[in-house]
Enzyme design. Structure first.
Site, mmCIF file in Angstrom:
data_model
loop_
_atom_site.group_PDB
_atom_site.id
_atom_site.type_symbol
_atom_site.label_atom_id
_atom_site.label_comp_id
_atom_site.label_asym_id
_atom_site.label_seq_id
_atom_site.Cartn_x
_atom_site.Cartn_y
_atom_site.Cartn_z
ATOM 1 N N ASP A 198 -4.412 4.722 3.234
ATOM 2 C CA ASP A 198 -4.217 4.961 1.805
ATOM 3 C C ASP A 198 -5.300 5.901 1.262
ATOM 4 O OD1 ASP A 198 -2.727 3.979 -0.632
ATOM 5 O OD2 ASP A 198 -4.742 3.374 -1.225
ATOM 6 N N GLU A 226 -2.418 9.331 4.327
ATOM 7 C CA GLU A 226 -1.804 9.580 3.028
ATOM 8 C C GLU A 226 -2.784 10.452 2.270
ATOM 9 O OE1 GLU A 226 -0.576 7.999 -1.291
ATOM 10 O OE2 GLU A 226 -2.480 7.585 -0.340
HETATM 11 C C1 NOJ Z 1 -1.429 5.331 -2.817
HETATM 12 C C2 NOJ Z 1 -0.445 4.223 -2.747
HETATM 13 O O1 NOJ Z 1 0.701 4.660 -2.080
HETATM 14 C C3 NOJ Z 1 -0.182 3.814 -4.168
HETATM 15 O O2 NOJ Z 1 0.902 2.932 -4.271
HETATM 16 C C4 NOJ Z 1 -1.440 3.198 -4.718
HETATM 17 O O3 NOJ Z 1 -1.254 2.909 -6.086
HETATM 18 C C5 NOJ Z 1 -2.626 4.159 -4.579
HETATM 19 N N1 NOJ Z 1 -2.671 4.805 -3.317
HETATM 20 C C6 NOJ Z 1 -3.920 3.426 -4.778
HETATM 21 O O4 NOJ Z 1 -4.177 2.586 -3.691
#
Ligand code: NOJ
Length: 539
Positions: free
Chosen positions: A209, A266
């Site tokens: 993440d 991500e």
């Molecule tokens: C990316 C995640 O996919 C999202 O859902 C989240 O709110 C943020 N990162 C913070 O962790």
């Protein structure tokens, strides 16, 4: 260098959003036993792997992306033993499991943050996070001008028990998601242990993440422009070179294990060459290709994104990934039916509504383009049913922190997180035995339920199943792509192995070249209609 035949190079990975997949307990929230029961559904569909969004102990201020304990399953989702059973049952069925790792921030209810607050300014506990004194005569102003991705300031001031104000802490997301200080060796060591914990449990990889956010620019200088929601404008908090040594370290941890484990970034990094740095041979294995997801319904853009993505990844020996939907963006069956097809932010009841018929038609075409591309593809739960975004959800149900933090300017992401419809004629459309659902399902989901589509010729579910089977038999994930340009600028055309793929984005039908039709997103005859994709077997 990794073995070129490793599974993650061409895998189709299905994202499960646990709270919305299947509820076995009846409380209205999906859970791990619900997922275990439905694993055969995924093998029937034909995917290779599953990515699970977070299921860890959490106060759920951001639907579980605010983790209070990285090793424990939140009671909402079941018991910790259920995670272990899920991994082993998935493996029995030949499915790989990727879990979500949330290293940029913890919950404010994590023991590290609690200890930091209690220990006070100047303590070593506070060094694990980004605490700073405020600016202004009495420290009443935030330490810099950074804004939270969810809206408003990225700093919150703490207060002593007697109400006296003290230091501020950084949270790039919600106030309940304090950012960790990745310069602190204790943080690094603690995450090595978290990785090892789940690797020991048998997971095949981690989706990382906010992978572009862990290292902040030294000195935390002011930002020049506001960061939009998961946007592409960079600032001193994103894509700093310091992230890469962290991923090299993690790469080392993964290679202590057998079985080709993978890290997936991500990282909302718009420059594809910068993004490719995350997947160098000694860092992560994959990075999400958000340039593809962001592309409007436009042939030239698709060609550019596909060409540039493959080139950037080839340059570092990494597979390219493809994705059209996830739990943070408007579902592509709706996005592609709105006037601005490149706008991934959701819509609410007061906003212009997407054309659902057009959106689904284009979504099927886009998916068929995606599943023919070389590399690895991600599918978000429910897209195989052609589910639309819930764009008319009444505001009273909204749970995404974005809704409040943006002062109701953005509806947030609840519309793509609505519980799955399994059975048209059952309480909660088969999601939950009691009929409870944590978000309301729109009426349109009834006819799209799994039992209405599974094995039904022409259904979106069958399109996905057939495309996945053909993708496998023609080894398209390992293919290499040559452009087909003779159908005009508004047709995205390429050959890969024995298959020619044509996506007509032109607005008018085009004559179909010779070749056996393997699959098409809408019925085709001598012509390929607009907003349609076909796979032809090369003669
Ligand atoms: C990316 C995640 O996919 C999202 O859902 C989240 O709110 C943020 N990162 C913070 O962790």
């Amino acid at each position: 260098m990794s073995n070129p035949s490793t599974w993650w190079r061409n895998a189709v990975i299905y994202q499960i959003y646990p709270r919305s997949f299947a509820d076995s307990s009846g409380d209205g929230y999906g859970d791990l036993p619900g997922i275990i029961d439905r694993l055969p559904y995924l093998t029937q569909l034909g995917v290779d792997a599953v990515w699970l969004s977070p299921f860890y102990l959490s106060p759920m201020a951001d639907a579980g992306y605010d983790v209070a304990d990285y090793r424990v399953v939140d009671p909402l989702f079941g018991e910790t033993a259920d995670a272990h059973e899920l991994i082993s049952r998935a493996h029995d069925l030949g499915l790989r499991i990727i879990i979500d790792l949330v290293p940029n921030h913890t919950s404010d209810e994590h023991e590290w943050f609690r200890a930091a607050v209690a220990a006070g300014p100047g303590s070593s506990e506070r060094e694990m996070y980004l605490f700073r004194d405020g600016q202004g005569e009495h420290g009443e102003l935030p330490p810099n001008n950074w804004s939270s991705v969810f809206g408003n300031s990225a700093w919150t001031r703490l207060h002593h028990a007697d109400g006296a104000p003290e230091q501020w802490y950084l949270h790039l997301f919600d106030v309940k998601q304090p950012d960790l200080n990745w310069n602190d060796e204790r943080v690094r060591a603690a995450f090595d242990d978290v990785l090892r914990h789940w690797l020991d449990a048998g997971v095949d990889g981690f989706r990382v993440d906010v992978a572009h956010g862990l290292a902040k620019k030294p000195g935390l200088p002011d930002q020049k422009e506001v960061t939009e929601l998961l946007g592409t404008n960079m600032g001193p908090m994103w894509d700093q070179d310091g992230v890469h040594e962290i991923y090299r370290r993690w790469h080392g941890v993964l290679t202590e294990y057998d079985g080709d484990r993978a890290l997936v970034a991500e990282a909302w990094v718009p420059d594809l060459d910068r993004l490719a740095l995350y997947v160098r041979p000694d860092e992560m294995q994959q990075a999400f290709n958000f340039a593809f997801l962001n592309a409007p319904w436009d042939a030239a853009t698709y060609r550019t994104v596909i060409r540039d993505s493959i080139a950037a990844n080839d340059a570092v020996g990494a597979p390219t990934t493809w994705v059209l939907s996830n739990h943070d963006v408007m579902r592509h069956a709706s996005r592609l039916g709105r006037a601005d097809t490149g706008n991934r932010n959701s819509a609410g009841p007061e906003d212009p509504q997407p054309d659902h018929e057009l959106g689904l038609r284009r979504a099927r075409a886009a998916t068929l383009m995606m599943l023919a591309l070389p590399g690895s593809a991600y599918i978000y739960q429910g897209e195989e049913l052609g589910l639309p975004e819930h764009t008319t959800m009444p505001h009273e149900f909204r749970q995404d922190p974005i809704w409040e933090r943006s002062d109701h300017e953005q509806v947030g992401r609840d519309g793509c997180r609505v519980p799955m419809p399994w059975t048209a004629d059952a309480p909660a459309l088969g999601f939950s035995p009691t009929g409870r659902t944590w978000l309301p399902q729109p009426e349109s989901y009834r006819l799209l339920a799994v039992d209405q589509q599974i094995d039904v010729p022409g259904s979106t579910w069958s399109l996905y199943r057939d495309a996945l089977a053909l993708r496998k038999s023609y080894a398209l994930g390992d293919g290499s792509l040559e452009w087909v340009n003779d159908l005009g600028d508004d047709v995205v055309g390429f050959t890969t192995g024995d298959v020619t793929v044509l996506s007509n984005v032109s607005g008018v039908p085009v004559a179909l070249p010779d070749g056996e039709i393997l699959i098409s997103s809408t019925p085709v005859d001598a012509e390929l209609p607009t907003d349609a994709t076909v796979w032809l077997r090369r003669s």
